[in-house]
Motif scaffolding. Structure first.
Motif, PDB file in Angstrom:
ATOM      1  N   GLU A 238       0.840  -1.206   0.000  1.00  0.00           N
ATOM      2  CA  GLU A 238       0.000   0.000   0.000  1.00  0.00           C
ATOM      3  C   GLU A 238       0.874   1.255   0.000  1.00  0.00           C
ATOM      4  N   GLY A 239       0.335   2.324  -0.521  1.00  0.00           N
ATOM      5  CA  GLY A 239       0.959   3.635  -0.330  1.00  0.00           C
ATOM      6  C   GLY A 239       2.278   3.834  -1.056  1.00  0.00           C
ATOM      7  N   ILE A 240       2.425   3.249  -2.265  1.00  0.00           N
ATOM      8  CA  ILE A 240       3.635   3.507  -3.057  1.00  0.00           C
ATOM      9  C   ILE A 240       3.522   4.917  -3.638  1.00  0.00           C
ATOM     10  N   GLU A 241       4.446   5.782  -3.242  1.00  0.00           N
ATOM     11  CA  GLU A 241       4.347   7.186  -3.666  1.00  0.00           C
ATOM     12  C   GLU A 241       5.485   7.619  -4.583  1.00  0.00           C
ATOM     13  N   ASN A 242       6.544   6.807  -4.665  1.00  0.00           N
ATOM     14  CA  ASN A 242       7.639   7.198  -5.559  1.00  0.00           C
ATOM     15  C   ASN A 242       8.335   5.982  -6.173  1.00  0.00           C
ATOM     16  N   LEU A 243       9.184   6.288  -7.179  1.00  0.00           N
ATOM     17  CA  LEU A 243       9.863   5.242  -7.940  1.00  0.00           C
ATOM     18  C   LEU A 243      10.818   4.442  -7.061  1.00  0.00           C
ATOM     19  N   ARG A 244      11.443   5.108  -6.094  1.00  0.00           N
ATOM     20  CA  ARG A 244      12.378   4.423  -5.196  1.00  0.00           C
ATOM     21  C   ARG A 244      11.668   3.269  -4.476  1.00  0.00           C
ATOM     22  N   GLN A 245      10.516   3.582  -3.896  1.00  0.00           N
ATOM     23  CA  GLN A 245       9.757   2.555  -3.179  1.00  0.00           C
ATOM     24  C   GLN A 245       9.348   1.428  -4.128  1.00  0.00           C
ATOM     25  N   LEU A 246       8.901   1.813  -5.327  1.00  0.00           N
ATOM     26  CA  LEU A 246       8.460   0.817  -6.306  1.00  0.00           C
ATOM     27  C   LEU A 246       9.586  -0.144  -6.669  1.00  0.00           C
ATOM     28  N   ARG A 247      10.764   0.414  -7.003  1.00  0.00           N
ATOM     29  CA  ARG A 247      11.900  -0.426  -7.418  1.00  0.00           C
ATOM     30  C   ARG A 247      12.304  -1.392  -6.312  1.00  0.00           C
ATOM     31  N   ILE A 248      12.345  -0.904  -5.074  1.00  0.00           N
ATOM     32  CA  ILE A 248      12.731  -1.761  -3.948  1.00  0.00           C
ATOM     33  C   ILE A 248      11.740  -2.914  -3.784  1.00  0.00           C
ATOM     34  N   LEU A 249      10.449  -2.595  -3.878  1.00  0.00           N
ATOM     35  CA  LEU A 249       9.428  -3.635  -3.703  1.00  0.00           C
ATOM     36  C   LEU A 249       9.484  -4.659  -4.836  1.00  0.00           C
ATOM     37  N   GLN A 250       9.713  -4.170  -6.063  1.00  0.00           N
ATOM     38  CA  GLN A 250       9.837  -5.093  -7.203  1.00  0.00           C
ATOM     39  C   GLN A 250      11.018  -6.035  -6.990  1.00  0.00           C
ATOM     40  N   GLU A 251      12.121  -5.433  -6.550  1.00  0.00           N
ATOM     41  CA  GLU A 251      13.340  -6.198  -6.272  1.00  0.00           C
ATOM     42  C   GLU A 251      13.095  -7.275  -5.215  1.00  0.00           C
ATOM     43  N   MET A 252      12.278  -6.945  -4.232  1.00  0.00           N
ATOM     44  CA  MET A 252      11.980  -7.871  -3.135  1.00  0.00           C
ATOM     45  C   MET A 252      11.000  -8.963  -3.550  1.00  0.00           C
ATOM     46  N   GLY A 253      10.436  -8.840  -4.765  1.00  0.00           N
ATOM     47  CA  GLY A 253       9.494  -9.853  -5.232  1.00  0.00           C
ATOM     48  C   GLY A 253       8.055  -9.613  -4.799  1.00  0.00           C
ATOM     49  N   CYS A 254       7.753  -8.367  -4.434  1.00  0.00           N
ATOM     50  CA  CYS A 254       6.368  -8.044  -4.051  1.00  0.00           C
ATOM     51  C   CYS A 254       5.466  -8.213  -5.273  1.00  0.00           C
ATOM     52  N   ASP A 255       4.277  -8.795  -5.082  1.00  0.00           N
ATOM     53  CA  ASP A 255       3.422  -9.154  -6.209  1.00  0.00           C
ATOM     54  C   ASP A 255       2.629  -7.978  -6.770  1.00  0.00           C
ATOM     55  N   PHE A 256       2.004  -7.189  -5.893  1.00  0.00           N
ATOM     56  CA  PHE A 256       1.128  -6.110  -6.333  1.00  0.00           C
ATOM     57  C   PHE A 256       1.415  -4.830  -5.552  1.00  0.00           C
ATOM     58  N   GLY A 257       0.999  -3.696  -6.119  1.00  0.00           N
ATOM     59  CA  GLY A 257       1.162  -2.443  -5.399  1.00  0.00           C
ATOM     60  C   GLY A 257       0.094  -1.444  -5.781  1.00  0.00           C
ATOM     61  N   GLN A 258      -0.181  -0.544  -4.860  1.00  0.00           N
ATOM     62  CA  GLN A 258      -1.085   0.563  -5.150  1.00  0.00           C
ATOM     63  C   GLN A 258      -0.572   1.788  -4.425  1.00  0.00           C
ATOM     64  N   GLY A 259      -0.903   2.962  -4.944  1.00  0.00           N
ATOM     65  CA  GLY A 259      -0.440   4.177  -4.300  1.00  0.00           C
ATOM     66  C   GLY A 259      -0.463   5.343  -5.263  1.00  0.00           C
ATOM     67  N   TYR A 260      -0.227   6.543  -4.708  1.00  0.00           N
ATOM     68  CA  TYR A 260      -0.319   7.761  -5.500  1.00  0.00           C
ATOM     69  C   TYR A 260       0.682   7.769  -6.655  1.00  0.00           C
ATOM     70  N   TYR A 261       1.787   7.010  -6.538  1.00  0.00           N
ATOM     71  CA  TYR A 261       2.747   6.958  -7.643  1.00  0.00           C
ATOM     72  C   TYR A 261       2.055   6.476  -8.924  1.00  0.00           C
ATOM     73  N   PHE A 262       1.165   5.508  -8.791  1.00  0.00           N
ATOM     74  CA  PHE A 262       0.393   5.033  -9.936  1.00  0.00           C
ATOM     75  C   PHE A 262      -0.838   5.911 -10.135  1.00  0.00           C
ATOM     76  N   SER A 263      -1.642   5.990  -9.095  1.00  0.00           N
ATOM     77  CA  SER A 263      -2.878   6.774  -9.176  1.00  0.00           C
ATOM     78  C   SER A 263      -3.545   6.880  -7.810  1.00  0.00           C
ATOM     79  N   PRO A 264      -4.148   8.029  -7.506  1.00  0.00           N
ATOM     80  CA  PRO A 264      -4.990   8.101  -6.307  1.00  0.00           C
ATOM     81  C   PRO A 264      -6.304   7.365  -6.604  1.00  0.00           C
ATOM     82  N   PRO A 265      -7.152   7.160  -5.610  1.00  0.00           N
ATOM     83  CA  PRO A 265      -8.486   6.616  -5.891  1.00  0.00           C
ATOM     84  C   PRO A 265      -9.233   7.574  -6.830  1.00  0.00           C
ATOM     85  N   LEU A 266      -9.955   7.010  -7.808  1.00  0.00           N
ATOM     86  CA  LEU A 266     -10.603   7.826  -8.841  1.00  0.00           C
ATOM     87  C   LEU A 266     -12.075   7.480  -8.985  1.00  0.00           C
ATOM     88  N   ARG A 267     -12.867   8.482  -9.379  1.00  0.00           N
ATOM     89  CA  ARG A 267     -14.254   8.214  -9.742  1.00  0.00           C
ATOM     90  C   ARG A 267     -14.295   7.406 -11.037  1.00  0.00           C
TER      91      ARG A 267
END
Ligand code: C2E
Ligand code: MG
Ligand code: MG
Ligand code: MG
Length: 289
Positions: A238-267
């Motif tokens: 949860e709460g991925i807000e920047n590329l640094r966090q994303l890259r680290i999680l990908q490296e760690m083998g995390c399966d899915f992510g959500q957060g403002y880096y991709f998109s906030p909740p939308l109508r």
């Protein structure tokens, strides 16, 4: 507060507490009319597959457009709804609305589209049982299989009884998946994870925030991912807000992510526009790596 002033006059409420209580009462009152006045709506936040960039999931998040106070975030009224028994009809409204949206997106966006829906522990009380006619309906229609993920919190598992574990097992039988939300913030006994039918663990955003800054949080995320995988579960950050966090999680083998880096909740309409732009972008980046 007035104990020090002497006498046996106790004021339990400071003006601030008084105001808080009055505000709660007013909101509680207004909440009763909110469904019939159509003041609720849902926003949807995309959930990205961190290994493929594919998006076939969204989390539905409840919003209350108050006629006078404006937009009220869920943290300010879910607790009130839980206390005055309104969580059942509100939860039912959320469920129906989110399912209808998911069915429609299965036709227009992706045939395997999946919707995550938050569920309060209060909705698991035995007397809320009748609210769940949809369970048997889902079990009978194979096309619903894999359409819904119910997000629960550790609070539910804490005072868990056989009733809760039975219900979670019923979900699985009906093709409904279960995610453990805000993992790490509660009483995270690891034994919960094998005792209940849980498909996803959601790493709380407080651990994602410090990734790359705090080595402890890095170690924690990695440990959660390894443990979840070894128990056959997938992990959503949860709460991925920047590329640094994303890259680290990908490296760690995390399966899915959500957060403002991709998109906030939308109508709804904004979600569709975001989704189409995302599709174009991922097609281009896989063609030209
Ligand atoms: P949650 O299920 O953990 O939802 C994630 C929250 O994080 C959402 O707040 C979302 O808008 C926010 N968020 C998403 N990405 C980011 C990010 O990158 N950075 C930051 N700082 N925040 C991010 P929201 O929508 O205010 O919801 C708060 C909580 O209210 C939810 O936490 C959930 O526990 C509850 N809630 C929301 N909708 C419902 C509902 O329909 N039913 C029930 N029972 N609870 C709900
Ligand atoms: Mg959630
Ligand atoms: Mg969460
Ligand atoms: Mg959270």
């Amino acid at each position: 507060a007035s104990k020090q002033k002497g006498g046996n006059c106790f004021t339990y409420f400071t003006p601030r507490m008084q105001q808080h209580a009055e505000n709660r009462m007013r909101l509680s009152h207004d909440l009763r009319q909110a469904i019939t006045n159509q003041e609720f709506f849902l926003e949807y936040q995309p959930v990205v597959n961190l290994q493929t960039n594919q998006v076939v999931k969204a989390e539905a998040l409840l919003r209350w457009q108050h006629p006078v106070k404006g937009l009220i975030p869920p943290m300010e009224f879910i607790g009130i709804a839980e206390d005055n028994l309104l969580i059942a009809p509100i939860g039912e409204w959320v469920f129906k609305t989110a399912i209808a949206q998911c069915k429609s997106w299965r036709l227009s966006l992706h045939p395997q589209f999946q919707m995550a829906i938050n569920k309060s522990p209060v909705q698991f009380a035995p007397d809320h049982r009748k609210q769940e006619d949809w369970l048997s309906e889902m079990g009978q229609h194979p096309e619903f299989n894999g359409m819904v993920v119910i997000e629960i919190t550790e609070r539910l598992l804490l005072d868990a009884n056989t009733h809760v574990s039975e219900r979670l097992a019923q979900y699985r039988q009906a093709g409904v998946q279960v995610a453990l939300d805000d993992f790490g913030t509660g009483y995270s006994a690891l034994s919960y994870l094998k005792k209940f039918s849980i498909d996803y663990v959601k790493i709380d955003r407080s651990f994602v925030r410090e990734l790359g800054v705090s080595s402890q949080d890095g170690a924690l995320c990695q440990a959660i991912i390894v443990m979840a995988h070894s128990l056959g579960m997938q992990v959503i950050a949860e709460g991925i807000e920047n590329l640094r966090q994303l890259r680290i999680l990908q490296e760690m083998g995390c399966d899915f992510g959500q957060g403002y880096y991709f998109s906030p909740p939308l109508r709804t309409e904004d979600f569709v526009a975001w989704y189409q732009a995302w599709q174009r972008q991922t097609v281009i980046s896989t063609r030209h790596p």
